[in-house]
Design a protein around this motif. Structure first.
Motif, mmCIF file in Angstrom:
data_model
loop_
_atom_site.group_PDB
_atom_site.id
_atom_site.type_symbol
_atom_site.label_atom_id
_atom_site.label_comp_id
_atom_site.label_asym_id
_atom_site.label_seq_id
_atom_site.Cartn_x
_atom_site.Cartn_y
_atom_site.Cartn_z
ATOM 1 N N GLY A 1 5.506 10.910 -5.771
ATOM 2 C CA GLY A 1 5.753 11.911 -6.720
ATOM 3 C C GLY A 1 4.481 11.822 -7.773
ATOM 4 N N GLU A 2 4.187 10.667 -8.178
ATOM 5 C CA GLU A 2 3.114 10.610 -8.863
ATOM 6 C C GLU A 2 1.654 10.904 -8.646
ATOM 7 O OE1 GLU A 2 2.806 6.808 -10.872
ATOM 8 O OE2 GLU A 2 4.953 6.402 -11.043
ATOM 9 N N VAL A 3 0.998 11.608 -9.502
ATOM 10 C CA VAL A 3 -0.408 12.185 -9.285
ATOM 11 C C VAL A 3 -1.325 11.183 -10.120
ATOM 12 C CG1 VAL A 3 -1.893 14.019 -9.380
ATOM 13 C CG2 VAL A 3 0.610 14.504 -8.792
ATOM 14 N N VAL A 4 -2.330 10.784 -9.219
ATOM 15 C CA VAL A 4 -3.312 9.867 -9.770
ATOM 16 C C VAL A 4 -4.777 10.297 -9.655
ATOM 17 C CG1 VAL A 4 -1.806 7.724 -9.767
ATOM 18 C CG2 VAL A 4 -3.386 8.364 -7.848
ATOM 19 N N LYS A 5 -5.348 10.241 -10.581
ATOM 20 C CA LYS A 5 -6.790 10.618 -10.567
ATOM 21 C C LYS A 5 -7.903 9.421 -10.278
ATOM 22 C CE LYS A 5 -8.299 13.728 -13.286
ATOM 23 N NZ LYS A 5 -8.741 15.037 -12.180
ATOM 24 N N GLY B 1 6.702 5.130 -1.022
ATOM 25 C CA GLY B 1 7.239 4.163 -1.795
ATOM 26 C C GLY B 1 7.757 4.559 -3.305
ATOM 27 N N GLU B 2 7.483 3.398 -4.153
ATOM 28 C CA GLU B 2 8.498 3.535 -5.304
ATOM 29 C C GLU B 2 7.656 4.496 -6.510
ATOM 30 O OE1 GLU B 2 7.968 -0.029 -7.957
ATOM 31 O OE2 GLU B 2 6.947 -0.776 -6.200
ATOM 32 N N PHE B 3 6.199 4.912 -6.071
ATOM 33 C CA PHE B 3 5.506 5.605 -6.956
ATOM 34 C C PHE B 3 5.623 7.172 -6.403
ATOM 35 C CE2 PHE B 3 3.813 1.027 -7.327
ATOM 36 C CZ PHE B 3 4.269 1.159 -8.599
ATOM 37 N N SER C 1 0.720 -1.146 -0.025
ATOM 38 C CA SER C 1 -0.049 0.029 0.139
ATOM 39 C C SER C 1 0.754 1.139 0.085
ATOM 40 C CB SER C 1 -0.929 -0.009 1.308
ATOM 41 O OG SER C 1 -0.222 -0.054 2.458
ATOM 42 N N GLN C 2 0.294 2.294 -0.459
ATOM 43 C CA GLN C 2 1.044 3.682 -0.705
ATOM 44 C C GLN C 2 0.252 4.667 0.076
ATOM 45 O OE1 GLN C 2 3.855 3.618 -2.534
ATOM 46 N NE2 GLN C 2 3.549 1.561 -2.957
ATOM 47 N N THR C 3 1.048 5.721 0.461
ATOM 48 C CA THR C 3 0.401 6.899 1.281
ATOM 49 C C THR C 3 0.508 7.944 0.103
ATOM 50 O OG1 THR C 3 1.260 6.338 3.155
ATOM 51 C CG2 THR C 3 0.533 8.533 3.113
ATOM 52 N N VAL D 1 -0.070 -0.269 -13.196
ATOM 53 C CA VAL D 1 -0.479 -0.222 -11.800
ATOM 54 C C VAL D 1 -1.924 0.551 -11.707
ATOM 55 C CG1 VAL D 1 0.077 0.212 -9.442
ATOM 56 C CG2 VAL D 1 1.852 -0.365 -10.948
ATOM 57 N N GLU D 2 -2.727 -0.096 -10.693
ATOM 58 C CA GLU D 2 -4.006 0.811 -10.725
ATOM 59 C C GLU D 2 -4.026 0.696 -9.117
ATOM 60 O OE1 GLU D 2 -7.203 -1.632 -11.984
ATOM 61 O OE2 GLU D 2 -6.834 -1.096 -13.967
ATOM 62 N N PHE D 3 -4.662 2.061 -8.835
ATOM 63 C CA PHE D 3 -4.740 2.516 -7.465
ATOM 64 C C PHE D 3 -6.192 2.672 -7.222
ATOM 65 C CE2 PHE D 3 -0.467 4.089 -8.778
ATOM 66 C CZ PHE D 3 0.341 3.535 -7.625
ATOM 67 N N SER D 4 -6.498 2.435 -5.719
ATOM 68 C CA SER D 4 -7.996 2.807 -5.385
ATOM 69 C C SER D 4 -7.624 3.258 -3.692
ATOM 70 C CB SER D 4 -8.650 1.684 -5.549
ATOM 71 O OG SER D 4 -8.132 0.344 -4.673
ATOM 72 N N ILE D 5 -8.725 4.048 -3.538
ATOM 73 C CA ILE D 5 -8.624 4.757 -1.988
ATOM 74 C C ILE D 5 -8.865 3.588 -1.239
ATOM 75 C CG2 ILE D 5 -9.775 6.303 -0.401
ATOM 76 C CD1 ILE D 5 -8.199 7.599 -2.496
ATOM 77 N N GLU D 6 -8.094 3.080 -0.031
ATOM 78 C CA GLU D 6 -8.613 2.175 0.813
ATOM 79 C C GLU D 6 -8.986 2.644 2.081
ATOM 80 O OE1 GLU D 6 -9.148 -1.267 2.060
ATOM 81 O OE2 GLU D 6 -8.098 -1.055 0.061
ATOM 82 N N ASP D 7 -8.409 3.875 2.784
ATOM 83 C CA ASP D 7 -9.050 4.450 3.711
ATOM 84 C C ASP D 7 -8.186 5.780 3.978
ATOM 85 O OD1 ASP D 7 -10.609 5.111 5.935
ATOM 86 O OD2 ASP D 7 -10.578 2.908 6.748
ATOM 87 N N ILE D 8 -8.737 6.623 5.000
ATOM 88 C CA ILE D 8 -7.964 7.831 5.426
ATOM 89 C C ILE D 8 -6.722 7.206 6.268
ATOM 90 C CG2 ILE D 8 -8.126 9.772 6.714
ATOM 91 C CD1 ILE D 8 -11.108 10.076 6.076
#
Length: 368
Positions: free
Chosen positions: A64-68, A60-62, A28-30, A100-107
């Protein structure tokens, strides 16, 4: 509720058993929310709101990236995650072979836990000084025993009750000897606490059988059953009852043993009987508040259930599996506290007097 359970089961269970050959679950990423836009999704049957958010990954390894991403709000506060600008979030990441796909897990909430933990540790050390440091060591040891010894033992097939009693014995001995030193006082407190926990374990087993409890007191048990259906959930429930009692029982046992030891230090002419009754008198004052404390802990944790009782038939409510399990846990814990007083008083009065007499005999032999 069914929709939520399906979502949570998918998240908890599927990664444990099998992953799609083309899908890989990543750490997981922050991220931090940089922008939020609201979109209303209304149809004939349901009204929903979608948050379209820009999240900048900050770990993590990603990094600096910005995802929508899209965040659905259904109006149910149980599992809606309401986000705003500058909110830190935990991102679920998986590689499906095409990226790589991201999704909101939680706050992200661990920061709050961090400053609360620092406040607790600081106050404990400031007030308790050396004993406070020992107390922190005991807490850390107990947590490690539960997470790195008890859990693996149960998952390996060891009886949950047997494993729990073993962990309780180690945790109790370590706590008592670290805080009280290697002496008769600490040993008698260990004996009193362990005997009380054994009594609580037997009483829990009898309660589970006579009340026909299933061992599934809340949703967490169902999730665990989905992942590990081979486990004995009645024994796991008994283990939770024993563990929940451990802290209060150790507190009472050490209080009684310390009191008897101090009385003997002031007046070493007191007999075993005198020391026992002194310990019992102090114990009667302790159990009133300690038992009440334990009951309030369970009632506080079950407040939603209590509020729910206003909407259903009382006779049905008090016979619900979850209600009976929670009530029985509180009562068994309180009984263990009460019974620890005579157990510890007997052990402490005998051992403190015996070891003191033995030490006097040794000194006399040396002098002669």
């Amino acid at each position: 509720m069914k929709k939520f359970l399906l979502i949570l089961l998918t998240f908890l269970v599927l990664p444990c058993f099998a992953e799609d050959e083309t899908t890989k679950i990543l750490p997981s990423q922050t991220g931090i929310v940089e922008n939020v836009q609201y979109v209303d999704l209304n149809d004939e049957n349901v009204s929903q709101t979608k948050q379209t958010i820009d999240v900048k990954i900050i770990s993590g390894e990603f990094k600096g990236e910005v995802v929508k991403l899209d965040n659905m709000l259904t109006g149910n506060p149980y599992y809606d995650i309401k986000l705003k600008k500058d909110t830190k979030v935990i991102l679920h990441a998986e590689d499906n072979g095409n990226g790589v796909e991201f999704s909101i897990e939680d706050i992200k909430r661990s920061g709050t836990l961090a400053w609360l933990s620092l406040l607790f540790c600081g106050l404990l050390i400031y007030v308790g000084r050396r004993k406070g440091i020992y107390s922190l060591a005991c807490i850390a040891l107990t947590v490690l025993l539960i997470t790195h010894a008890l859990s693996p033992l149960i998952l390996l097939g060891v009886s949950p009750v047997l494993a729990t009693m073993l962990i309780c014995f180690v945790a109790t001995a370590a706590t008592m000897y670290l805080v009280g030193g290697f002496n008769a006082k600490s040993t008698s407190a260990v004996i009193g606490a362990i005997l009380s926990l054994l009594f609580a374990g037997v009483l829990s087993y009898i309660t589970m059988l006579t009340a026909h409890l299933t061992g599934f007191a809340e949703e967490n048990y169902m999730f665990l059953y989905t992942a590990h259906p081979e486990l004995d959930f009645i024994s796991i429930t008994i283990s939770t009852m024993i563990l929940a009692t451990l802290g209060a029982v150790m507190d009472v046992a050490m209080s009684i043993a310390s009191t008897i030891n101090e009385i003997f230090q002031v007046d070493d002419t007191k007999t075993v009987k005198d020391l026992f009754f002194s310990g019992m008198n102090v114990g009667r004052d302790i159990i009133g508040t300690m038992a009440n404390t334990l009951i309030l802990v369970y009632l506080g944790g079950s407040l939603p259930l209590i509020l729910l009782a206003e909407n259903i038939d009382l006779h049905k409510f008090i016979n619900l599996n979850q209600v009976v399990t929670e009530t029985a846990s509180a009562l068994i814990g309180s009984i263990a506290i009460v019974i620890s007083v005579p157990f510890t008083a007997i052990a402490a009065s005998q051992m403190i007097k015996h070891f003191a007499q033995k030490e006097q005999d040794v000194n006399l032999d040396c002098n002669s």
